[in-house]
Design a protein around this motif. Structure first.
Motif, PDB file in Angstrom:
ATOM      1  N   ASP A  44       0.823  -1.206   0.000  1.00 17.53           N
ATOM      2  CA  ASP A  44       0.000   0.000   0.000  1.00 17.53           C
ATOM      3  C   ASP A  44       0.858   1.257   0.000  1.00 17.53           C
ATOM      4  O   ASP A  44       0.577   2.214  -0.718  1.00 17.53           O
ATOM      5  N   CYS A  45       1.918   1.252   0.808  1.00 18.05           N
ATOM      6  CA  CYS A  45       2.802   2.418   0.871  1.00 18.05           C
ATOM      7  C   CYS A  45       3.589   2.618  -0.422  1.00 18.05           C
ATOM      8  O   CYS A  45       3.806   3.740  -0.838  1.00 18.05           O
ATOM      9  N   TYR A  46       4.025   1.526  -1.014  1.00 17.74           N
ATOM     10  CA  TYR A  46       4.952   1.619  -2.135  1.00 17.74           C
ATOM     11  C   TYR A  46       4.328   1.199  -3.460  1.00 17.74           C
ATOM     12  O   TYR A  46       5.023   0.782  -4.382  1.00 17.74           O
ATOM     13  N   LYS A  47       3.006   1.361  -3.577  1.00 12.58           N
ATOM     14  CA  LYS A  47       2.337   0.980  -4.819  1.00 12.58           C
ATOM     15  C   LYS A  47       2.834   1.781  -6.015  1.00 12.58           C
ATOM     16  O   LYS A  47       2.729   1.341  -7.145  1.00 12.58           O
ATOM     17  N   ASN A  48       3.415   2.941  -5.774  1.00 14.54           N
ATOM     18  CA  ASN A  48       3.943   3.748  -6.873  1.00 14.54           C
ATOM     19  C   ASN A  48       5.155   3.093  -7.536  1.00 14.54           C
ATOM     20  O   ASN A  48       5.531   3.456  -8.640  1.00 14.54           O
TER      21      ASN A  48
END
Length: 62
Positions: A44-48
């Motif tokens: 979720d935090c690093y979906k980018n």
């Protein structure tokens, strides 16, 4: 005094909305494997890091 209280309240609420996630981009990693490890640690935090949503982070990295 009332203005100071209002300003303090606004600042407190503004800081509560900030994300707990570190800002990381593909340029922050030397290899795809490093980026993948970060992505897997919190998708979720690093979906980018997974622009096309296929589960592979920073596919352009070696």
């Amino acid at each position: 005094m009332k203005k100071l209280l209002i300003i303090a309240t606004v600042l407190i609420f503004a800081s509560c909305g900030s994300s707990p996630c570190e800002k990381k981009g593909c340029k922050d990693f030397e290899t795809q494997e490093e980026a993948q490890e970060m992505y897997e640690s919190d998708k979720d935090c690093y979906k980018n890091l997974d622009k096309d949503g296929d589960g592979k982070a920073c596919e352009s990295l070696p």
